[in-house]
Scaffold this active site. Structure first.
Site, PDB file in Angstrom:
ATOM      1  CE1 TYR A 163      -4.224  -1.650   0.305  1.00 34.14           C
ATOM      2  CE2 TYR A 163      -2.978  -3.151   1.702  1.00 34.14           C
ATOM      3  CZ  TYR A 163      -4.111  -2.863   0.973  1.00 34.14           C
ATOM      4  OH  TYR A 163      -5.127  -3.796   0.882  1.00 34.14           O
ATOM      5  CG  ASP A 183      -4.070 -13.149   6.302  1.00 35.29           C
ATOM      6  OD1 ASP A 183      -4.642 -14.039   6.942  1.00 35.29           O
ATOM      7  OD2 ASP A 183      -4.552 -12.636   5.278  1.00 35.29           O
ATOM      8  NE  ARG A 231      -4.763  -0.912   4.264  1.00 29.27           N
ATOM      9  CZ  ARG A 231      -4.229  -1.935   4.932  1.00 29.27           C
ATOM     10  NH1 ARG A 231      -4.856  -3.084   4.981  1.00 29.27           N
ATOM     11  NH2 ARG A 231      -3.062  -1.808   5.553  1.00 29.27           N
TER      12      ARG A 231
END
Length: 521
Positions: free
Chosen positions: A88, A148, A469
């Site tokens: 990101y 995760d 996002r």
């Protein structure tokens, strides 16, 4: 609006002022030190999102002092907690030359309230840190809803709307009660924290008047230095499940069945449904490591799905509760899923409270609230990933439409395999984390990857769906799709930005929110 992304240049005098404030060791300006704070999947050698320094405050008071000095000198700051936001943009700043503020050294677990099942943490606390602190304090009956990978920050992940998978991960329920440093260096506590010595700050999500906590999620209105996080009481029994969908055309049916199981409360938490190749992240022993290049045709994918046994789509989920309730819910899930021809529900074992230490598989650990890094084993060297994640209603026909559009763009523009995980974030919607892998050692392939995602944003935007996002490189493109009322949303958040941060020093450009000093018509 066109953002002014003119790089900031840090002068020696300004760097000296920060050193006077924090000490030499807490101010890093050399390239190697700064490069620790970059996304490993970004274009090699491209310094578009380079920083000029990294600061390491160790307390809220030091953060306040940093912000006051930045406000005085007009220094743009870009804040990260752990800086593990890989894929990101990592902790890189939107405006080149910004000064990074790393909160890694603010790593205290400030409180564990076993009676009310919540913790209070600083931004540098990772999921692994919190899990260890709970165990060390003897609270083995408490679970954390974890993502995760367990190396990220509890605060940082929450402030980016990062997914976690236990029941409190639904609609991002776990974060509660924040302490925030504002752009003038003053301190704000949200909700009931506005009452001095509040006893219900982290037990009640709202306060009196507007709830402010969401304003600090995916924004640049303040720096969160403390946050509460709700925990889950360990259930009597826990049953991890894996559900297969043998053929791609059965996806719509599977989504509609899943929705009804969610609405009935039979499936809780945040299930994740992935296509065959993406399941390599969960089952490298069956599918090998994740691969970046090349695509497989429908017949080849069907064959791989059958040989590996994971299906063309496979969904991880779990059931938590009293042993008899867990057994009954597993029966109901199995019965409902059997309507999908050729499908399978794998239920290898139900774990009881005293058997948590026997949980071994990565997926089972995550859904049991045990943070780990096992998923990294499925990623080969030079494997990068980037993606687009629209929020889509939990309706099979709509999911099919979005999926087909995304896969067509990926295969057409990259020649790589389409990778996707459908994260069922509530009873009514899912976040479609879609994308592809690419070779980070290949500069042209990497650049094309980011260009392709921008195409995905535009094309799926035409269907009425937007990003939840966004990556640093396409925050403006993602925000531009929220254009109702001549971009009324953007204009509203810009007004808030100009009111609370008039000099625009806090993370300018984060999720498309630019201060007036950097907005050009």
């Amino acid at each position: 609006m066109t953002p002014d992304t003119t790089p900031y240049e840090l002068s020696d005098g300004t760097a000296a002022r920060f050193r006077e404030l924090l000490g030499d060791e807490a101010v890093v300006t050399d390239r190697a030190g700064r490069d620790e704070y970059s996304d490993p999947y970004w274009v090699k050698g491209d310094r578009t999102y380079d920083s000029s320094a990294v600061l390491y405050p160790t307390s809220t008071e030091e953060v306040q002092a940093v912000v006051r000095l930045a406000d005085e000198l007009g220094v743009p700051l870009w804040v990260s907690s752990q800086g593990r936001n890989n894929g990101y943009g990592g902790p890189s700043p939107r405006v080149a030359g910004s000064v990074l503020v790393s909160l890694r050294r603010m790593n205290k677990v400030l409180e564990i309230n076993a009676q009310l099942a919540y913790a209070v943490v600083e931004p540098g606390v990772s999921w692994m840190d919190l899990h260890a602190a709970i165990a060390e304090a003897g609270h083995d009956d408490l679970l954390i809803s974890v993502p995760d990978l367990g190396w990220g920050s509890v605060v940082g992940n929450s402030l980016d709307s990062g997914m976690t998978y236990l029941p409190l991960g639904v609609d991002f329920q776990a974060p509660t009660g924040m302490e925030v440093v504002l752009a003038d260096g003053s301190l704000l506590r949200t909700g009931m924290g506005g009452i001095p010595n509040s006893k219900s700050w982290h037990a009640y999500k709202r306060g009196l008047g507007p709830s402010l906590d969401p304003l600090f999620v995916q924004s640049n209105f303040g720096i969160v230095t403390k946050m509460g996080y709700w925990l889950m009481r360990m259930p009597e029994a826990y049953a991890p499940l894996f559900l297969t969908v043998p053929r791609d055309h059965q996806l719509e049916q599977a989504i509609d069945i899943l929705r009804e199981l969610r609405l009935d409360g039979v499936i809780r938490g945040v299930p994740v449904m992935q296509n065959t190749l993406t399941l390599a992240s969960h089952f490298p022993e069956l599918l090998g490591q994740m691969q970046a290049g090349g695509t497989l045709g429908p017949e080849q994918l069907d064959e791989l799905a059958d040989i590996s046994g994971v299906g063309r789509w496979g969904m991880r989920t779990a059931v938590w509760g009293d042993e008899v309730v867990v057994a009954r819910h597993v029966e109901k899930i199995t019965e409902a899923w059997s309507a999908i021809e050729g499908s399978r529900v794998d239920h290898h074992r139900t774990y009881l409270r005293d058997e948590w230490d026997q949980i071994e598989h990565f997926v089972d650990k995550v859904q049991a609230g045990i943070p780990n890094l096992d998923m990294l084993e499925s990623l080969p060297p030079d494997f990068g990933h980037v993606g687009f994640s629209p929020a889509v209603p939990l309706v099979g026909s709509e999911m099919r439409k979005v999926m087909d559009t995304l896969e067509e763009i990926v295969t057409r523009d990259t020649g790589n395999s389409f990778l996707v995980g459908i994260c069922v974030s509530s009873e009514r919607s899912a976040l479609v984390v879609s994308g592809f892998g690419f070779n980070t050692a290949d500069v042209d392939e990497t650049r094309n990857a980011y260009a392709t995602v921008k195409t995905m944003i535009r094309e799926v935007g035409k269907l009425g769906y937007g990003e939840y996002r966004a990556h640093l490189d396409f925050m403006e493109e993602a925000t531009a799709e929220f254009s109702f009322g001549d971009h009324a949303y953007r204009r509203f958040v810009e007004r808030i930005k100009d009111a609370v941060d008039p000099k625009g020093i806090l993370s300018p450009g984060r999720h498309g929110i630019w201060p007036s000093s950097r907005r050009k018509p």
